[in-house]
Design a protein around this motif. Structure first.
Motif, short mmCIF file in Angstrom:
data_model
loop_
_atom_site.label_atom_id
_atom_site.label_comp_id
_atom_site.label_asym_id
_atom_site.label_seq_id
_atom_site.Cartn_x
_atom_site.Cartn_y
_atom_site.Cartn_z
N GLU A 1 0.84 -1.19 0.00
CA GLU A 1 0.00 0.00 0.00
C GLU A 1 0.88 1.24 0.00
OE1 GLU A 1 -2.16 0.35 3.67
OE2 GLU A 1 -0.45 -0.31 4.87
N ALA A 2 0.25 2.35 -0.38
CA ALA A 2 0.95 3.62 -0.35
C ALA A 2 0.89 4.24 1.04
CB ALA A 2 0.35 4.59 -1.36
N GLY A 3 -0.20 3.97 1.80
CA GLY A 3 -0.36 4.52 3.13
C GLY A 3 0.13 3.55 4.19
N VAL A 4 -0.42 3.71 5.40
CA VAL A 4 0.02 2.88 6.52
C VAL A 4 -1.18 2.25 7.23
CG1 VAL A 4 2.17 4.14 6.91
CG2 VAL A 4 0.05 4.93 7.99
N ARG A 5 -2.35 2.23 6.57
CA ARG A 5 -3.54 1.71 7.24
C ARG A 5 -3.42 0.21 7.50
NH1 ARG A 5 -8.36 4.08 4.32
NH2 ARG A 5 -7.64 5.94 5.43
N ASN A 6 -3.05 -0.57 6.50
CA ASN A 6 -2.89 -2.01 6.69
C ASN A 6 -1.73 -2.33 7.60
OD1 ASN A 6 -5.09 -2.81 5.08
ND2 ASN A 6 -3.87 -2.64 3.21
N LEU A 7 -0.68 -1.52 7.55
CA LEU A 7 0.46 -1.72 8.44
C LEU A 7 0.01 -1.60 9.90
CD1 LEU A 7 3.48 -2.10 8.97
CD2 LEU A 7 3.79 0.36 8.63
N GLU A 8 -0.83 -0.61 10.18
CA GLU A 8 -1.34 -0.47 11.55
C GLU A 8 -2.20 -1.65 11.92
OE1 GLU A 8 -3.55 2.87 14.35
OE2 GLU A 8 -3.47 3.14 12.18
N ARG A 9 -2.97 -2.21 10.98
CA ARG A 9 -3.79 -3.38 11.29
C ARG A 9 -2.91 -4.57 11.67
NH1 ARG A 9 -6.81 -1.91 6.39
NH2 ARG A 9 -8.71 -0.79 7.02
N GLU A 10 -1.82 -4.78 10.94
CA GLU A 10 -0.95 -5.91 11.24
C GLU A 10 -0.26 -5.73 12.59
OE1 GLU A 10 -1.11 -8.49 9.52
OE2 GLU A 10 -2.21 -7.67 7.82
N ILE A 11 0.17 -4.51 12.89
CA ILE A 11 0.77 -4.26 14.21
C ILE A 11 -0.27 -4.49 15.30
CG2 ILE A 11 1.76 -2.46 15.67
CD1 ILE A 11 3.01 -1.25 13.16
N GLY A 12 -1.50 -4.03 15.07
CA GLY A 12 -2.56 -4.25 16.04
C GLY A 12 -2.86 -5.73 16.23
N SER A 13 -2.80 -6.52 15.16
CA SER A 13 -3.04 -7.95 15.28
C SER A 13 -1.98 -8.61 16.17
CB SER A 13 -3.02 -8.58 13.89
OG SER A 13 -3.21 -9.98 13.96
N ILE A 14 -0.72 -8.22 16.00
CA ILE A 14 0.34 -8.78 16.85
C ILE A 14 0.13 -8.37 18.31
CG2 ILE A 14 2.81 -8.68 17.32
CD1 ILE A 14 3.26 -8.41 14.31
N CYS A 15 -0.27 -7.12 18.54
CA CYS A 15 -0.49 -6.65 19.91
C CYS A 15 -1.66 -7.40 20.56
CB CYS A 15 -0.76 -5.16 19.92
SG CYS A 15 0.67 -4.13 19.46
N ARG A 16 -2.71 -7.67 19.81
CA ARG A 16 -3.85 -8.38 20.38
C ARG A 16 -3.50 -9.83 20.72
NH1 ARG A 16 -6.36 -5.43 16.29
NH2 ARG A 16 -6.39 -7.25 14.92
N LYS A 17 -2.74 -10.47 19.85
CA LYS A 17 -2.33 -11.84 20.14
C LYS A 17 -1.46 -11.90 21.39
CE LYS A 17 -2.56 -13.32 15.29
NZ LYS A 17 -3.68 -14.26 15.48
N THR A 18 -0.60 -10.90 21.55
CA THR A 18 0.24 -10.84 22.75
C THR A 18 -0.62 -10.58 23.99
OG1 THR A 18 2.05 -9.95 21.40
CG2 THR A 18 2.21 -9.69 23.79
N ALA A 19 -1.62 -9.69 23.86
CA ALA A 19 -2.51 -9.40 24.99
C ALA A 19 -3.28 -10.65 25.41
CB ALA A 19 -3.47 -8.27 24.61
#
Length: 811
Positions: free
Chosen positions: A559-577
């Protein structure tokens, strides 16, 4: 002549007086008395007003004789000359009981009906009609059926008298005293409000039983009509009574509240509106309209439906910020700091915003607010930039999403004549902002639609025109409202979808896609802390290293933006939580290997440079909505008849570039060392891999020409060099767009040298210095310069003459 309703029935108990009624003869010679709008029945006393000449002449002759006349009804209600053809043939023998001259010139007579008579023949006459008539008599038994019919008729008549407002109550009492079936039918027929034709039909019915049947039918029809009328009258009366009751109760409530020292809620509401109007600084037109509508409201009953409509309209006028402005914080250093804290990069956009703030600081409110249009791919921060602008200048921020809006009334509102009308979204957001100078973001302006309800883009022309929006008129409000001090910011993904007149009113600022380095900085500074806070990991040591973020950017997002990048980082954070909540061990550092374990195998692969130089294969550079990338172009030669085949979902412009490259090659075949006759013996196939992805644009012209010339000459193309540029039929190289993104994509693919058109040198200013230092950039004006840079040495002479060898090398 005018006749009144009969007032009395006289049924003699014995033979009538012979001086008034000679019952012996069967036939009699009688004077005809025409009746215009009534039918006289036997044994009936009826006062009649005479105005017709024929009726007056007949009365005068009868008064000079035995006072006996034959009362015949007219077939039509006309006055003037009367003949026997104008009258019914059956009437009633009657005696004039009284005659009197009235002050208005008419004559009033009282007729007493005797018996039914039928005209036998006409006699000679001068002033009045004379006829010979015979009495109609019927002698029958008083059977049980007739008695039952009389009871049924009396019952129906009782109901009609009870429901009717015109029939006297003693009419039913008179009917009870009549024992003769024919007389009962005559009595009821004379009192019912029926037509002359129906009355004459009853008069002409000799059989009493049949006469009762006809009267029963007429009574049933009249009863149905009266019952319906009674129901309607009852419903109307209930509504009137309820309204009057509510009115009296409200008046009593006002008195009670006044005695208790309380105030009527309606009056309190009107007083509140009046005080708000006095305290609000309204323009002249708005104040005049508000005063007018409030005056109507005060004179209107609160129970009327229009009361709520007018009250809502007055409240809208008072709720809009006609003169309220926000004091702007004009501090360039603070504004720059706010923009840097919320957004990384976007230097051009930040500079334009700071320029506006600087001009506002010097010119004050005399300077017109700009109308910016932020154009860029999804996820680059266009919408969030509007909030940052509002915070930087200290103004209120409102946002209006235009995606999918297809109704012009959404912008300009509905007229008040429609039920449930409201102002448009522009004034709704202005009310929400509460100030005349907010930052107003019109999001997704390129997603507007149009249908039978109008085009919202046309309504936006007035909103976004600095020459018109100082007096913007909403259909609902119908008053000029000042939008000239609003800082409008619009966003769009593509300029092609914005109508030209609307685009002309905006200052376009392009937001390019983020580079890999910018995405790393954004992820480290904004995305990771925000997702850790959203997942409850603020106090948990969880670190994302640069290799991890690079892996996420390259292998899990495209992607040109960072929207999906934030989703993937959020997915890792949720799995850790989740692991923390379950009491299990969790990683403190997220490594690239752990990313693959948490998110699965990589979803995207970055194009890499070829490992060796090949014939007929050149590397181009492209710019997509997800950023820059490389694009290989393959050319294959086959024995055939000179057919050109293009595959890879190439658009029309790209196909034309391939045709131009082939034309240039054929035109310059001798200079390039190519036998012209070979074009007629070879089929040329040009293919761009990843055929499922549509491709368009002229910038691949240079790459296609190099690959084609390489295949025909047998010379290899450098694998570590990428190129982009449009070519003409004469080999000139024209500039292209997306230079920054293309260079970043080439560097990511392992390319060390690139070729750009000479005229794109001005675009290198936007390329980060770190990127320019890692690339060798060649600027060219002609395709000859490109061929010198990318093509290897010619093959040996024997191989050059062998077509089979050329075909083998091209494969």
């Amino acid at each position: 002549m005018h006749e009144e309703t009969p007032v009395l029935f006289n049924f003699p108990s014995s033979k009538p007086d012979s001086t008034l009624y000679d019952a012996s003869p069967v036939e009699r010679d009688l004077i005809v008395l025409p009746l215009s709008d009534t039918v006289l029945f036997p044994h009936m006393l009826a006062p009649i007003f005479l105005v017709d000449d024929a009726a007056l002449a007949a009365t005068d002759l009868a008064l000079d004789g035995d006072r006996t006349v034959l009362a015949l009804a007219r077939r039509e209600l006309t006055l003037g000359t009367t003949g026997l053809s104008d009258l019914y043939t059956i009437g009633v023998e009657a005696v004039i009981q009284r005659s009197r001259k009235m002050p208005d010139g008419t004559t009033s007579v009282v007729l007493e009906g005797r018996r039914r008579m039928r005209i036998v023949s006409a006699l000679d006459h001068d002033a009045a009609l004379r006829v010979r008539a015979v009495a109609i008599e019927h002698h029958g038994e008083h059977t049980i059926a007739i008695e039952a019919m009389m009871r049924a008729v009396r019952s129906l008549f009782e109901k009609v008298v009870r429901l009717s407002r015109t029939l006297p109550d003693d009419a039913y009492m008179m009917a009870l005293n009549v024992d003769d079936p024919g007389g009962l039918a005559d009595l009821i027929a004379s009192t019912l409000p029926i037509s002359i034709a129906n009355r004459q039909q009853i008069l002409e019915t000799v059989d009493p039983e049949e006469r009762l049947h006809r009267i029963s039918t007429l009574l049933t029809q009249e009863l149905d009509l009266l019952e319906l009328e009674s129901r309607i009258q009852s419903q109307v009366q209930k509504e009137v009574d309820r309204s009057q009751r509510e009115f009296f109760l409200r008046e009593q409530l006002k008195v009670i509240q006044r005695e208790l020292g309380q105030e009527d809620p309606t009056q309190r509401e009107l007083a509140s509106l009046r005080s708000r109007m006095a305290a609000t600084h309204l323009p002249v037109k708005a104040r005049a309209r508000a005063e007018e509508e409030l005056g109507r409201l005060e004179a209107m009953s609160p129970v009327t439906p229009e009361y709520a409509v007018v009250r809502t309209y007055v409240e809208w006028i008072l709720n809009l910020p006609w003169s309220i402005t926000t004091e702007e914080a004009i501090d360039l250093r603070k504004a720059a700091k706010v923009l840097d804290e919320h957004h990384h990069g976007l230097a051009k956009v930040k500079d334009r915003i700071l320029e506006f703030i600087a001009v506002r600081q010097l010119a004050g409110h005399n300077q017109r607010a700009p109308i910016l249009c932020l154009v860029g791919p999804p996820g680059v921060g266009k919408t969030s930039l509007g909030r940052s602008i509002a915070e930087a200048i200290g103004c209120a921020f409102v946002r209006l999403s235009l995606g999918g809006v297809r109704d012009e009334a959404e912008i300009r509102g509905h007229r008040r004549t429609y039920i449930g009308a409201m102002p448009g979204r522009i004034l709704q957001r202005m009310k929400e902002a509460g100030t005349l100078n907010p930052v107003f973001m019109l999001d997704e302006v390129d997603k507007l639609g149009a249908d039978f309800r109008g085009d919202p883009a046309d309504a936006l022309l007035e909103v976004l025109d600095p020459e018109q929006n100082s007096s913007f008129s909403d259909h609902y409000l119908d008053l000029p409202f000042d939008l000239s001090r609003v800082f409008f910011v619009t966003t769009a993904n593509y300029l092609d979808d914005i109508p030209e007149p609307l685009l002309d009113r905006m200052e376009v600022i392009t937001l390019p896609g983020y580079t890999e380095d910018e995405k790393l900085q954004i992820a480290r500074r904004f995305l990771v802390p925000r997702q850790q806070a959203a997942s409850g990991l603020v106090d948990t040591p969880l670190r994302f290293g640069q290799p991890t973020l690079t892996t996420l950017i390259r292998s899990y997002t495209y992607e040109a933006g960072v929207r999906n990048l934030e989703r993937e980082i959020g997915s890792i954070c949720r799995k850790t939580a989740r692991r923390i909540a379950e009491g299990r061990t969790y990683p403190r550092v997220i490594t690239p290997k752990l990313v693959e374990k948490l998110l699965g195998p990589p979803r995207y692969e970055t194009n890499t440079a070829e490992s060796s130089a090949q014939i007929g294969l050149a590397t181009g550079m492209v710019y997509t909505g997800a950023g820059g990338d490389t694009m290989p172009v393959e050319v294959s030669l086959m024995e055939g008849k000179g057919v050109l085949t293009l595959t890879g979902q190439l658009g029309e412009v790209m196909q034309e570039s391939a045709q131009a490259a082939l034309s240039y090659t054929r035109a310059n075949a001798t200079a390039l060392g190519i036998d012209v006759r070979r074009f007629e013996k070879l089929d040329i196939h040009i293919h761009v891999p990843e055929g499922a992805t549509p491709k368009e644009g002229p910038s691949a012209g240079m790459t296609i020409a190099v690959a084609l010339i390489s295949a025909l000459t047998g010379r290899t193309v450098r694998h570590d060099l990428a190129m982009t540029g449009e070519i003409t039929l004469r080999g000139n190289v024209l500039p292209i767009g997306g230079v920054k993104e293309k260079l970043l994509g080439a560097l990511r693919a392992g390319i060390t040298e690139v070729i750009l058109p000479q005229k794109n040198s001005r675009d290198l200013v936007e390329v980060p210095a770190s990127t320019r230092s890692r690339l060798t950039i060649h600027l060219v004006n002609h395709l000859d310069q490109v061929l010198e840079l990318v093509l290897g040495p010619p093959p040996p002479e024997p191989e050059k003459r062998s077509l089979r060898s050329v075909l083998a090398r091209s494969r």
